[in-house]
Design a protein around this motif. Sequence first.
Motif, PDB file in Angstrom:
ATOM      1  N   LEU A 150      43.370  23.794  94.473  1.00 34.28           N
ATOM      2  CA  LEU A 150      44.745  23.892  94.295  1.00 34.28           C
ATOM      3  C   LEU A 150      45.483  24.281  93.751  1.00 34.28           C
ATOM      4  O   LEU A 150      44.811  24.222  92.188  1.00 34.28           O
ATOM      5  CB  LEU A 150      46.046  22.766  94.596  1.00 34.28           C
ATOM      6  CG  LEU A 150      47.686  22.233  94.075  1.00 34.28           C
ATOM      7  CD1 LEU A 150      48.054  23.786  95.764  1.00 34.28           C
ATOM      8  CD2 LEU A 150      48.064  21.445  94.369  1.00 34.28           C
ATOM      9  N   ILE A 151      45.547  26.229  94.033  1.00 36.69           N
ATOM     10  CA  ILE A 151      46.314  27.493  93.018  1.00 36.69           C
ATOM     11  C   ILE A 151      47.962  27.363  93.059  1.00 36.69           C
ATOM     12  O   ILE A 151      48.051  27.373  94.447  1.00 36.69           O
ATOM     13  CB  ILE A 151      45.858  28.550  92.995  1.00 36.69           C
ATOM     14  CG1 ILE A 151      44.233  28.042  93.035  1.00 36.69           C
ATOM     15  CG2 ILE A 151      46.618  29.736  92.579  1.00 36.69           C
ATOM     16  CD1 ILE A 151      43.298  29.734  93.471  1.00 36.69           C
ATOM     17  N   SER A 180      56.074  25.088 102.072  1.00 36.15           N
ATOM     18  CA  SER A 180      56.690  24.677 103.413  1.00 36.15           C
ATOM     19  C   SER A 180      57.276  22.919 102.765  1.00 36.15           C
ATOM     20  O   SER A 180      55.081  22.348 102.448  1.00 36.15           O
ATOM     21  CB  SER A 180      55.933  24.648 104.298  1.00 36.15           C
ATOM     22  OG  SER A 180      54.931  23.991 104.502  1.00 36.15           O
ATOM     23  N   ASP A 181      57.281  21.451 103.717  1.00 37.50           N
ATOM     24  CA  ASP A 181      57.465  20.598 103.707  1.00 37.50           C
ATOM     25  C   ASP A 181      56.119  19.421 103.804  1.00 37.50           C
ATOM     26  O   ASP A 181      54.972  18.996 103.309  1.00 37.50           O
ATOM     27  CB  ASP A 181      58.655  19.991 103.648  1.00 37.50           C
ATOM     28  CG  ASP A 181      59.596  20.314 103.155  1.00 37.50           C
ATOM     29  OD1 ASP A 181      60.445  19.567 104.429  1.00 37.50           O
ATOM     30  OD2 ASP A 181      60.142  20.624 102.232  1.00 37.50           O
ATOM     31  N   ARG A 182      54.890  20.622 104.863  1.00 37.52           N
ATOM     32  CA  ARG A 182      54.066  19.589 106.064  1.00 37.52           C
ATOM     33  C   ARG A 182      53.243  20.530 104.437  1.00 37.52           C
ATOM     34  O   ARG A 182      52.387  19.797 104.076  1.00 37.52           O
ATOM     35  CB  ARG A 182      53.755  20.985 106.985  1.00 37.52           C
ATOM     36  CG  ARG A 182      52.457  20.309 108.030  1.00 37.52           C
ATOM     37  CD  ARG A 182      52.268  21.182 108.733  1.00 37.52           C
ATOM     38  NE  ARG A 182      51.887  22.083 108.267  1.00 37.52           N
ATOM     39  CZ  ARG A 182      51.234  22.270 107.873  1.00 37.52           C
ATOM     40  NH1 ARG A 182      50.104  22.070 106.872  1.00 37.52           N
ATOM     41  NH2 ARG A 182      50.359  23.982 107.435  1.00 37.52           N
ATOM     42  N   LEU A 183      52.726  21.722 104.072  1.00 35.46           N
ATOM     43  CA  LEU A 183      52.031  21.692 102.707  1.00 35.46           C
ATOM     44  C   LEU A 183      52.038  20.735 101.646  1.00 35.46           C
ATOM     45  O   LEU A 183      51.021  20.100 100.911  1.00 35.46           O
ATOM     46  CB  LEU A 183      51.994  23.191 102.321  1.00 35.46           C
ATOM     47  CG  LEU A 183      50.922  24.374 101.712  1.00 35.46           C
ATOM     48  CD1 LEU A 183      49.895  23.858 102.409  1.00 35.46           C
ATOM     49  CD2 LEU A 183      51.004  25.287 101.823  1.00 35.46           C
ATOM     50  N   ARG A 215      57.103  14.052  92.719  1.00 35.72           N
ATOM     51  CA  ARG A 215      57.840  13.296  93.460  1.00 35.72           C
ATOM     52  C   ARG A 215      57.952  12.384  94.661  1.00 35.72           C
ATOM     53  O   ARG A 215      57.642  11.263  95.338  1.00 35.72           O
ATOM     54  CB  ARG A 215      58.890  13.842  94.271  1.00 35.72           C
ATOM     55  CG  ARG A 215      60.855  13.060  93.012  1.00 35.72           C
ATOM     56  CD  ARG A 215      61.877  14.035  93.463  1.00 35.72           C
ATOM     57  NE  ARG A 215      61.549  15.577  94.430  1.00 35.72           N
ATOM     58  CZ  ARG A 215      62.264  15.985  93.275  1.00 35.72           C
ATOM     59  NH1 ARG A 215      62.726  15.739  91.878  1.00 35.72           N
ATOM     60  NH2 ARG A 215      61.909  17.387  93.097  1.00 35.72           N
ATOM     61  N   ARG A 216      56.501  13.033  95.647  1.00 35.44           N
ATOM     62  CA  ARG A 216      55.753  12.872  96.929  1.00 35.44           C
ATOM     63  C   ARG A 216      54.908  11.865  96.860  1.00 35.44           C
ATOM     64  O   ARG A 216      54.853  11.193  97.416  1.00 35.44           O
ATOM     65  CB  ARG A 216      55.224  14.294  97.747  1.00 35.44           C
ATOM     66  CG  ARG A 216      56.230  15.088  98.414  1.00 35.44           C
ATOM     67  CD  ARG A 216      56.827  14.488  99.476  1.00 35.44           C
ATOM     68  NE  ARG A 216      56.173  13.559 100.367  1.00 35.44           N
ATOM     69  CZ  ARG A 216      56.646  12.790 100.654  1.00 35.44           C
ATOM     70  NH1 ARG A 216      57.133  11.908 100.316  1.00 35.44           N
ATOM     71  NH2 ARG A 216      55.892  11.930 101.681  1.00 35.44           N
ATOM     72  N   THR A 258      41.696  25.739  98.651  1.00 39.90           N
ATOM     73  CA  THR A 258      42.130  24.680 100.162  1.00 39.90           C
ATOM     74  C   THR A 258      43.518  25.108 100.052  1.00 39.90           C
ATOM     75  O   THR A 258      44.149  25.176 101.001  1.00 39.90           O
ATOM     76  CB  THR A 258      41.553  22.956  99.372  1.00 39.90           C
ATOM     77  OG1 THR A 258      40.533  22.684  99.467  1.00 39.90           O
ATOM     78  CG2 THR A 258      42.234  22.450 101.251  1.00 39.90           C
ATOM     79  N   TRP A 259      44.575  24.723  99.293  1.00 34.95           N
ATOM     80  CA  TRP A 259      45.878  25.322  98.733  1.00 34.95           C
ATOM     81  C   TRP A 259      45.978  26.556  98.101  1.00 34.95           C
ATOM     82  O   TRP A 259      45.984  27.124  97.241  1.00 34.95           O
ATOM     83  CB  TRP A 259      46.797  23.961  98.912  1.00 34.95           C
ATOM     84  CG  TRP A 259      45.922  23.156 100.038  1.00 34.95           C
ATOM     85  CD1 TRP A 259      46.433  22.686 101.040  1.00 34.95           C
ATOM     86  CD2 TRP A 259      45.380  21.952  99.115  1.00 34.95           C
ATOM     87  NE1 TRP A 259      46.082  21.694 101.544  1.00 34.95           N
ATOM     88  CE2 TRP A 259      45.722  21.014 100.537  1.00 34.95           C
ATOM     89  CE3 TRP A 259      45.031  21.714  98.043  1.00 34.95           C
ATOM     90  CZ2 TRP A 259      44.568  19.743 100.553  1.00 34.95           C
ATOM     91  CZ3 TRP A 259      44.177  20.533  98.399  1.00 34.95           C
ATOM     92  CH2 TRP A 259      44.097  19.299  98.867  1.00 34.95           C
ATOM     93  N   THR A 260      46.579  27.831  98.478  1.00 33.02           N
ATOM     94  CA  THR A 260      47.494  28.503  98.127  1.00 33.02           C
ATOM     95  C   THR A 260      49.280  27.878  98.174  1.00 33.02           C
ATOM     96  O   THR A 260      49.486  28.479  98.714  1.00 33.02           O
ATOM     97  CB  THR A 260      47.094  29.904  98.332  1.00 33.02           C
ATOM     98  OG1 THR A 260      47.298  30.657  98.662  1.00 33.02           O
ATOM     99  CG2 THR A 260      45.349  29.628  97.359  1.00 33.02           C
ATOM    100  N   LEU A 261      50.350  27.784  96.125  1.00 33.84           N
ATOM    101  CA  LEU A 261      50.840  28.184  96.476  1.00 33.84           C
ATOM    102  C   LEU A 261      52.101  29.078  95.657  1.00 33.84           C
ATOM    103  O   LEU A 261      51.383  29.170  94.803  1.00 33.84           O
ATOM    104  CB  LEU A 261      51.824  26.766  95.959  1.00 33.84           C
ATOM    105  CG  LEU A 261      51.770  25.207  96.629  1.00 33.84           C
ATOM    106  CD1 LEU A 261      52.308  24.200  95.859  1.00 33.84           C
ATOM    107  CD2 LEU A 261      51.891  25.548  98.278  1.00 33.84           C
ATOM    108  N   ARG A 262      52.367  30.338  96.516  1.00 34.87           N
ATOM    109  CA  ARG A 262      52.729  31.265  95.782  1.00 34.87           C
ATOM    110  C   ARG A 262      54.257  30.728  94.731  1.00 34.87           C
ATOM    111  O   ARG A 262      55.199  31.666  95.139  1.00 34.87           O
ATOM    112  CB  ARG A 262      52.810  32.700  96.832  1.00 34.87           C
ATOM    113  CG  ARG A 262      52.116  32.736  96.393  1.00 34.87           C
ATOM    114  CD  ARG A 262      51.102  34.108  95.867  1.00 34.87           C
ATOM    115  NE  ARG A 262      50.150  34.336  95.671  1.00 34.87           N
ATOM    116  CZ  ARG A 262      49.152  33.450  95.655  1.00 34.87           C
ATOM    117  NH1 ARG A 262      48.440  32.661  95.008  1.00 34.87           N
ATOM    118  NH2 ARG A 262      47.864  33.862  95.864  1.00 34.87           N
ATOM    119  N   THR A 263      54.513  29.741  94.405  1.00 35.06           N
ATOM    120  CA  THR A 263      55.705  28.937  93.637  1.00 35.06           C
ATOM    121  C   THR A 263      55.754  29.179  92.059  1.00 35.06           C
ATOM    122  O   THR A 263      54.600  28.990  91.603  1.00 35.06           O
ATOM    123  CB  THR A 263      56.214  27.679  94.591  1.00 35.06           C
ATOM    124  OG1 THR A 263      54.648  26.816  94.288  1.00 35.06           O
ATOM    125  CG2 THR A 263      56.163  28.052  95.887  1.00 35.06           C
TER     126      THR A 263
END
Length: 264
Positions: A225-226, A1-4, A255-256, A239-244
């Motif tokens: 971060l995973i 998500s954008d917030r993440l 870019r961010r 701390t964060w996991t992204l299933r992407t």
Amino acid sequence: SDRLIEEIASSWLTASNVVVFTGAGMSTESGLPDFRSAQGLWKQRPESLATMAAMRQMPDEFYFFYQWRIQRLWSVEPNVGHLALAELEAAGRVQHVITQNVDGLHHRAGSVHISELHGTLKTVSCLNCRTHYDSRQLLPQREGWEAEYQNGGYRHGSECVCLQCGGFLRPDVVLFGEALPEDAWQMAQAWSRKADLFVVIGSSLVVSPANYLPQIAVDAGAKLLIINQENTPLDHRATWTLRTKAAETLPVIARRIKKAGNGV
Ligand code: APR
């Protein structure tokens, strides 16, 4: 998500030692299958194929496994995920890349500070006289050898033999049971201890000792971060996991960071 992504990018901007740790999932979007989610590609599990025992006891399986991957290796390009990491390194936002991959795609994308924990599939060498060759030396010269494997007719041949002394050739990758290259292993541990942000991309984190590195980083106080399409045994420490997908997510994060860091 954008917030993440927002949260990750701002944390990334405040980090002074960002270490990226990549596995086969970094290169699947370049067309190189990974090991544990590529269904049925290999007739044996990597743990039993990537061994000296396999080279002796099932040389046809062993050599095909490497010949197939070498053939693909030389025909693929770095993906936009590799390029995003190289860009972040050039902008001073990544300090070191630790990779389990043997495909050399981080180098080709422009990354510079790289530790290749599991060696490289770009070269092969003779077990007897240690002569090194470009790994294409290991490819059969005849047509249709890949199809032979599908119907059980594949046999390894003279391509697996050293031109200098007749000894058997082996890929310059770390086989299961072998020690990791000492300098790469030491460098990777040092960077893992120094990291304040440790980013795992495209690894199942099931192979040791490489999978100790994210733990060393978190134990030393780094945020983890995973980015991985499937669960990993270390998700609970992240701390964060992204299933992407790596090649979709990394350019977005880059870019961010560029925008938030006033394009630094
Ligand atoms: N984006 C994000 N994750 C992905 C992608 C992708 N495009 N494609 C695959 N993945 C994930 C898979 O879900 C899997 O969890 O990447 C992970 C790849 O895991 P493995 O296939 O186990 O590869 P890796 O962790 O690098 O294996 C480690 O094992 O065979 C040995 O030496 C070899 O270096 C290798 C080591």
